[in-house]
Enzyme design. Structure first.
Site, short mmCIF file in Angstrom:
data_model
loop_
_atom_site.label_atom_id
_atom_site.label_comp_id
_atom_site.label_asym_id
_atom_site.label_seq_id
_atom_site.Cartn_x
_atom_site.Cartn_y
_atom_site.Cartn_z
N LEU A 254 1.69 -34.00 -101.48
CA LEU A 254 1.91 -34.50 -100.12
C LEU A 254 2.84 -33.51 -99.42
O LEU A 254 3.93 -33.21 -99.92
CB LEU A 254 2.57 -35.89 -100.17
CG LEU A 254 3.09 -36.43 -98.84
CD1 LEU A 254 1.97 -36.60 -97.81
CD2 LEU A 254 3.82 -37.77 -99.05
N ALA B 187 2.96 -30.48 -92.08
CA ALA B 187 1.89 -29.61 -92.57
C ALA B 187 1.07 -28.98 -91.46
O ALA B 187 0.22 -28.14 -91.72
CB ALA B 187 0.97 -30.41 -93.51
N GLY C 292 3.64 -23.72 -89.13
CA GLY C 292 4.65 -22.89 -89.80
C GLY C 292 4.70 -22.98 -91.32
O GLY C 292 3.70 -22.74 -92.01
N ASP D 168 5.06 -40.32 -88.42
CA ASP D 168 6.40 -39.89 -87.99
C ASP D 168 7.35 -40.17 -89.14
O ASP D 168 7.62 -41.34 -89.46
CB ASP D 168 6.80 -40.68 -86.74
CG ASP D 168 8.18 -40.28 -86.20
OD1 ASP D 168 8.95 -39.61 -86.94
OD2 ASP D 168 8.49 -40.65 -85.06
N VAL D 169 7.86 -39.12 -89.78
CA VAL D 169 8.68 -39.31 -90.98
C VAL D 169 10.02 -40.00 -90.70
O VAL D 169 10.69 -40.44 -91.63
CB VAL D 169 8.94 -37.98 -91.74
CG1 VAL D 169 7.64 -37.37 -92.23
CG2 VAL D 169 9.73 -37.00 -90.87
N TYR E 178 21.69 -29.76 -86.34
CA TYR E 178 20.77 -29.17 -87.32
C TYR E 178 21.50 -28.81 -88.62
O TYR E 178 21.03 -29.12 -89.72
CB TYR E 178 20.13 -27.93 -86.70
CG TYR E 178 19.04 -27.28 -87.52
CD1 TYR E 178 17.75 -27.81 -87.54
CD2 TYR E 178 19.29 -26.13 -88.26
CE1 TYR E 178 16.74 -27.20 -88.29
CE2 TYR E 178 18.29 -25.52 -89.00
CZ TYR E 178 17.02 -26.06 -89.01
OH TYR E 178 16.02 -25.45 -89.75
N ALA E 179 22.68 -28.18 -88.49
CA ALA E 179 23.44 -27.78 -89.69
C ALA E 179 23.84 -29.01 -90.50
O ALA E 179 23.75 -29.01 -91.74
CB ALA E 179 24.68 -26.98 -89.28
N SER F 66 22.30 -31.91 -90.54
CA SER F 66 21.11 -32.50 -91.17
C SER F 66 20.72 -31.71 -92.41
O SER F 66 20.37 -32.30 -93.44
CB SER F 66 19.93 -32.55 -90.17
OG SER F 66 19.40 -31.27 -89.90
N LYS F 67 20.80 -30.40 -92.34
CA LYS F 67 20.34 -29.57 -93.46
C LYS F 67 21.35 -29.57 -94.61
O LYS F 67 20.96 -29.47 -95.78
CB LYS F 67 20.06 -28.14 -92.97
CG LYS F 67 18.90 -28.06 -91.98
CD LYS F 67 17.60 -28.56 -92.58
CE LYS F 67 16.41 -28.35 -91.68
NZ LYS F 67 15.15 -28.83 -92.28
N1 NAD Z 1 11.47 -21.26 -89.29
C1 NAD Z 1 12.67 -21.06 -89.81
O1 NAD Z 1 13.28 -20.00 -89.62
C2 NAD Z 1 13.30 -22.11 -90.69
C3 NAD Z 1 14.48 -21.77 -91.36
C4 NAD Z 1 15.10 -22.70 -92.17
C5 NAD Z 1 14.54 -23.95 -92.32
N2 NAD Z 1 13.40 -24.26 -91.67
C6 NAD Z 1 12.88 -25.60 -91.85
O2 NAD Z 1 11.55 -25.53 -92.34
C7 NAD Z 1 10.83 -26.67 -91.90
C8 NAD Z 1 9.56 -26.22 -91.20
O3 NAD Z 1 9.94 -25.46 -90.06
P1 NAD Z 1 8.91 -24.52 -89.28
O4 NAD Z 1 9.64 -23.30 -88.93
O5 NAD Z 1 7.64 -24.44 -90.02
O6 NAD Z 1 8.75 -25.38 -87.93
P2 NAD Z 1 7.47 -25.75 -87.07
O7 NAD Z 1 8.01 -26.25 -85.79
O8 NAD Z 1 6.50 -24.63 -87.06
O9 NAD Z 1 6.80 -26.95 -87.89
C9 NAD Z 1 7.42 -28.21 -88.02
C10 NAD Z 1 6.34 -29.25 -88.12
O10 NAD Z 1 6.98 -30.53 -88.32
C11 NAD Z 1 6.29 -31.49 -87.55
N3 NAD Z 1 7.16 -32.62 -87.23
C12 NAD Z 1 8.19 -32.63 -86.34
N4 NAD Z 1 8.72 -33.85 -86.28
C13 NAD Z 1 8.03 -34.63 -87.16
C14 NAD Z 1 8.10 -35.99 -87.51
N5 NAD Z 1 9.01 -36.81 -86.97
N6 NAD Z 1 7.24 -36.46 -88.44
C15 NAD Z 1 6.32 -35.64 -89.00
N7 NAD Z 1 6.18 -34.34 -88.67
C16 NAD Z 1 7.03 -33.83 -87.76
C17 NAD Z 1 5.87 -30.74 -86.29
O11 NAD Z 1 4.82 -31.40 -85.61
C18 NAD Z 1 5.48 -29.38 -86.86
O12 NAD Z 1 4.10 -29.35 -87.19
C19 NAD Z 1 11.78 -27.46 -90.99
O13 NAD Z 1 12.41 -28.48 -91.73
C20 NAD Z 1 12.80 -26.42 -90.58
O14 NAD Z 1 14.03 -27.00 -90.24
C21 NAD Z 1 12.77 -23.37 -90.84
#
Ligand code: NAD
Length: 259
Positions: free
Chosen positions: A13, A17, A20, A73-74, A167-168, A170-171
């Site tokens: 799961l 998805a 990114g 919606d998670v 964001y910081a 949350s992570k």
């Molecule tokens: N891109 C980066 O540089 C980076 C760095 C560190 C961490 N991250 C983390 O990696 C993860 C993916 O990021 P990404 O860069 O692929 O972002 P992205 O925006 O390309 O993809 C995020 C996806 O999450 C979905 N989403 C948002 N809210 C949601 C919800 N409430 N329920 C279900 N789906 C939801 C969006 O529709 C989107 O498809 C995130 O948690 C992000 O914080 C990203």
């Protein structure tokens, strides 16, 4: 990394998805042999990911080994419970690999950040991971299955970042949540690890001003931003038995940034 078939009997799961990192993870896990339940808030984007994987794109009756898209919606407990029920009804088993990639940013400086921006980021990035981890673990424990839960945190959760208090926080929370889940779930054969990406080229970082990206890039020892596939490689390792004795870890995928 060369693709292997380490996940032949796994059901994965993946949340977030539709874009990114979540899309790259879905592609990688499918290449390794997993059936993928691709979930996103944007149902059409999840369906597009499933189309890339060569799956059916509908949640009715998945044949063995196929991939299916789900919309959820998670950040909503009821939606996450329904998601786990739908996935189990569809595949006749709980997911043995769970990768939480859903995440958002709503940046502003601390002095200006609105309560709404704080709440929404915490709701999706932290509460969302709590809800998915809990529901998936409950399904695994009640069916006596082992599993690997992988939560996408961020290097920002470790070092902070201007304009990202929400964001910081949350992570950072995801790291503590995952370590605690690892302690509680080890006895059930469920491993829990977090991945801390640095700056990865995705729609999320496309929102960052080029000036800031150029400055960050100069600080990365590897000299460039990461690709979503760099994160997917590590997730595939953590999903597989090649990491069978790793739990509670936070693996940085940063090109050396903030080491
Ligand atoms: N891109 C980066 O540089 C980076 C760095 C560190 C961490 N991250 C983390 O990696 C993860 C993916 O990021 P990404 O860069 O692929 O972002 P992205 O925006 O390309 O993809 C995020 C996806 O999450 C979905 N989403 C948002 N809210 C949601 C919800 N409430 N329920 C279900 N789906 C939801 C969006 O529709 C989107 O498809 C995130 O948690 C992000 O914080 C990203």
């Amino acid at each position: 990394m060369a693709s292997q078939l380490r996940l032949r009997s796994a059901l994965a799961l993946v949340t977030g998805a539709g874009s990114g990192i979540g899309r790259a993870v879905s592609v990688r896990l499918a290449k390794e042999g997993a059936a993928v339940a691709a979930c996103d808030l944007d149902g059409a984007a999840a369906q597009e990911t499933v189309r890339l994987l060569g799956g059916r794109g509908s949640k009715e009756r998945a044949p063995q080994g196929n991939h299916v898209a789900f919309q959820a919606d998670v950040s909503e407990a009821r939606a996450v419970r329904r998601l786990l029920e739908q996935v189990q009804a569809c595949f006749s088993r709980p997911p043995s690999v769970v990768v939480s990639c859903a995440g958002i940013t709503r940046d502003d400086f601390l002095l200006h950040m609105s309560e709404d921006d704080w709440d929404r980021v915490i709701a999706v990035n932290l509460k969302g991971i709590f809800l998915v981890t809990q529901a998936a673990a409950q399904a695994l424990v009640s069916s006596g299955c082992h599993g690997s839960i992988i939560n996408i945190s961020s290097i920002i959760g470790k070092v902070g970042n201007m304009g990202q208090t929400n964001y910081a926080a949350s992570k950072a929370g995801v790291i503590g949540l995952t370590q605690t889940a690892a302690r509680e779930l080890g006895r059930h054969g469920i491993r829990c690890n977090s991945v801390l990406p640095g700056f990865i080229s995705t729609p999320m970082t496309q929102k960052v001003p080029q000036k800031v990206l150029d400055k960050v890039t100069r600080m990365i020892p590897m000299g460039h931003l990461g690709d979503p596939e760099d994160v997917a490689d590590v997730v595939a390792f953590l999903a597989s038995e090649d990491s069978g004795y790793i739990t509670g870890a936070s693996v940085e995928v940063t090109g050396g940034l903030f080491m």
